[in-house]
Design an enzyme around this catalytic site. Sequence first.
Site, mmCIF file in Angstrom:
data_model
loop_
_atom_site.group_PDB
_atom_site.id
_atom_site.type_symbol
_atom_site.label_atom_id
_atom_site.label_comp_id
_atom_site.label_asym_id
_atom_site.label_seq_id
_atom_site.Cartn_x
_atom_site.Cartn_y
_atom_site.Cartn_z
ATOM 1 N N ARG A 21 0.837 -1.212 0.000
ATOM 2 C CA ARG A 21 0.000 0.000 0.000
ATOM 3 C C ARG A 21 0.873 1.263 0.000
ATOM 4 O O ARG A 21 0.635 2.212 -0.763
ATOM 5 C CB ARG A 21 -0.896 -0.035 1.241
ATOM 6 C CG ARG A 21 -1.704 1.222 1.525
ATOM 7 C CD ARG A 21 -2.497 0.976 2.805
ATOM 8 N NE ARG A 21 -3.259 2.116 3.240
ATOM 9 C CZ ARG A 21 -2.774 3.047 4.065
ATOM 10 N NH1 ARG A 21 -1.522 2.993 4.480
ATOM 11 N NH2 ARG A 21 -3.561 4.044 4.452
ATOM 12 N N GLY A 104 15.525 -15.803 0.608
ATOM 13 C CA GLY A 104 15.483 -16.384 -0.737
ATOM 14 C C GLY A 104 15.057 -15.332 -1.755
ATOM 15 O O GLY A 104 15.612 -15.242 -2.861
ATOM 16 N N ASP A 127 10.840 -15.021 10.046
ATOM 17 C CA ASP A 127 12.029 -15.666 10.639
ATOM 18 C C ASP A 127 12.994 -14.645 11.253
ATOM 19 O O ASP A 127 13.821 -15.004 12.095
ATOM 20 C CB ASP A 127 12.780 -16.481 9.581
ATOM 21 C CG ASP A 127 11.923 -17.568 8.968
ATOM 22 O OD1 ASP A 127 10.935 -17.974 9.607
ATOM 23 O OD2 ASP A 127 12.225 -18.003 7.851
ATOM 24 N N ARG A 154 0.808 -22.818 28.823
ATOM 25 C CA ARG A 154 1.281 -22.814 30.205
ATOM 26 C C ARG A 154 0.112 -23.016 31.182
ATOM 27 O O ARG A 154 0.250 -23.669 32.207
ATOM 28 C CB ARG A 154 2.022 -21.522 30.538
ATOM 29 C CG ARG A 154 2.753 -21.663 31.890
ATOM 30 C CD ARG A 154 3.379 -20.405 32.422
ATOM 31 N NE ARG A 154 4.348 -19.826 31.520
ATOM 32 C CZ ARG A 154 4.073 -18.857 30.656
ATOM 33 N NH1 ARG A 154 2.863 -18.341 30.586
ATOM 34 N NH2 ARG A 154 4.998 -18.386 29.871
ATOM 35 N N ARG A 171 12.788 -21.560 10.146
ATOM 36 C CA ARG A 171 13.656 -22.264 9.181
ATOM 37 C C ARG A 171 14.971 -22.647 9.851
ATOM 38 O O ARG A 171 14.933 -23.346 10.866
ATOM 39 C CB ARG A 171 13.895 -21.402 7.935
ATOM 40 C CG ARG A 171 14.342 -22.228 6.742
ATOM 41 C CD ARG A 171 14.557 -21.375 5.514
ATOM 42 N NE ARG A 171 13.313 -20.968 4.895
ATOM 43 C CZ ARG A 171 12.626 -21.703 4.048
ATOM 44 N NH1 ARG A 171 13.051 -22.883 3.710
ATOM 45 N NH2 ARG A 171 11.517 -21.267 3.516
ATOM 46 N N GLY A 185 8.617 -16.814 28.837
ATOM 47 C CA GLY A 185 9.018 -17.336 30.154
ATOM 48 C C GLY A 185 9.347 -18.824 30.120
ATOM 49 O O GLY A 185 9.063 -19.551 31.086
ATOM 50 N N GLU A 222 12.180 -24.950 14.854
ATOM 51 C CA GLU A 222 11.969 -26.062 13.915
ATOM 52 C C GLU A 222 13.272 -26.539 13.282
ATOM 53 O O GLU A 222 13.405 -27.691 12.894
ATOM 54 C CB GLU A 222 10.971 -25.662 12.816
ATOM 55 C CG GLU A 222 11.481 -24.542 11.908
ATOM 56 C CD GLU A 222 10.558 -24.237 10.732
ATOM 57 O OE1 GLU A 222 9.578 -24.965 10.517
ATOM 58 O OE2 GLU A 222 10.832 -23.240 10.024
ATOM 59 N N GLN A 255 1.569 -19.292 12.734
ATOM 60 C CA GLN A 255 2.301 -18.066 13.076
ATOM 61 C C GLN A 255 2.360 -17.056 11.938
ATOM 62 O O GLN A 255 2.714 -15.908 12.144
ATOM 63 C CB GLN A 255 3.752 -18.417 13.440
ATOM 64 C CG GLN A 255 3.893 -19.156 14.734
ATOM 65 C CD GLN A 255 5.164 -19.995 14.716
ATOM 66 O OE1 GLN A 255 6.154 -19.620 15.297
ATOM 67 N NE2 GLN A 255 5.111 -21.116 14.011
HETATM 68 O O1 F6P Z 1 10.353 -18.301 5.901
HETATM 69 C C1 F6P Z 1 9.139 -18.345 6.564
HETATM 70 C C2 F6P Z 1 8.780 -19.759 6.894
HETATM 71 O O2 F6P Z 1 7.519 -19.741 7.536
HETATM 72 C C3 F6P Z 1 9.794 -20.540 7.714
HETATM 73 O O3 F6P Z 1 9.721 -20.234 9.081
HETATM 74 C C4 F6P Z 1 9.396 -21.944 7.408
HETATM 75 O O4 F6P Z 1 10.460 -22.849 7.602
HETATM 76 C C5 F6P Z 1 9.014 -21.862 5.954
HETATM 77 O O5 F6P Z 1 8.646 -20.522 5.718
HETATM 78 C C6 F6P Z 1 7.882 -22.755 5.544
HETATM 79 O O6 F6P Z 1 7.725 -22.627 4.169
HETATM 80 P P1 F6P Z 1 6.447 -23.102 3.372
HETATM 81 O O7 F6P Z 1 5.303 -22.189 3.747
HETATM 82 O O8 F6P Z 1 6.841 -22.953 1.954
HETATM 83 O O9 F6P Z 1 6.171 -24.498 3.805
#
Ligand code: F6P
Length: 323
Positions: A21, A104, A127, A154, A171, A185, A222, A255
């Site tokens: 925007r 990327g 991330d 919690r 990632r 916490g 992750e 998220q």
């Molecule tokens: O880069 C953002 C992200 O949500 C990472 O945290 C996660 O590993 C990845 O994208 C997941 O990618 P996709 O939505 O392509 O599965």
Amino acid sequence: MSRFAVLTSGGDAPGMNAAVRAVVRTGVAHGHQVFGVRGGYTGLIAGDFSALGPRDVGGIIGRGGTVLGSTRCQQLRTDAGQEAAIAQMRTNGIGGLIVIGGNGSQAGNFALSRRGLRVVGVASTIDNDLIGADVAIGATTALDVALEAIDRLRVTAASHKRGFLVEVMGRDSGHLALVAGIAGGAEAIVIPELAVDPEAVAGQIRAAYERGKSHAIVVVAEGAKYNAQGLQNYFQEHAQRLGFELRVTTLGHVQRGGTPGVFDRMIATRLGVAAVEHLERDLHGVLLGIKDGRVGSTALAEVVGGIKPLETPLLDMASLLEK
Ligand code: F6P
């Protein structure tokens, strides 16, 4: 008057729309023609773009995701893909490109820049792992989502005297997990940047139990060597005595799609305006991100391929406070 394009690329992040925007409205107000590309670099290569006006971006500042759509475009990694993207821009007389996205996406942007295109990147990824941005668009809203989940878990953990292994995205990076762990916490935080010893994590859970805590929350990135399920499997295989019974919750894409909070709307707006101004001043080949509270510019060459270090004081704080 000049013509430039804007696209969103990679994982969607709350605040991307606010940036789009800001780009469109600033560009039009300054007398330019702004093209919105649908579906990231895939749309650019296919010529899927059209001119946008201020009304086309009405009502989107508070919407998560990206109205332009996004892809992870493998074709742009190839010479043919990059040449096709540039050809589309040249054929349509479009002289500049603004790319809103994460690592990327900025690598793709850098590749186009090296082929002579005038590009400006805008740091946007939940991330928060981009060099050149203390805090990227989307990270704080994604953290708020993670925190709401951790706070709720919690409550249940304390009600049942249980532990929870909560896996957050990020990632290969632990930025999100580190902040979610401190602000949530957590009793332990597991991130890829630090060697994970499941025995040590078990020790932290057991110590929390022995200190008389009613719960144990372990925030796991992750990308860590042992993710949440991996840790749970290890504990089961090794019959660890943890005190707490453990459950695993993986937050995943939950998220990403949040409604952008005030911080993300504001930084996205500031960065979007600045991106247009950079193209106008012929300052390109850079990523714009918030640094020390201001809009900062970093050469894409420095951003791409680099690893943003974790803040050491935060790491120290985490290990002090989890007791
Ligand atoms: O880069 C953002 C992200 O949500 C990472 O945290 C996660 O590993 C990845 O994208 C997941 O990618 P996709 O939505 O392509 O599965």
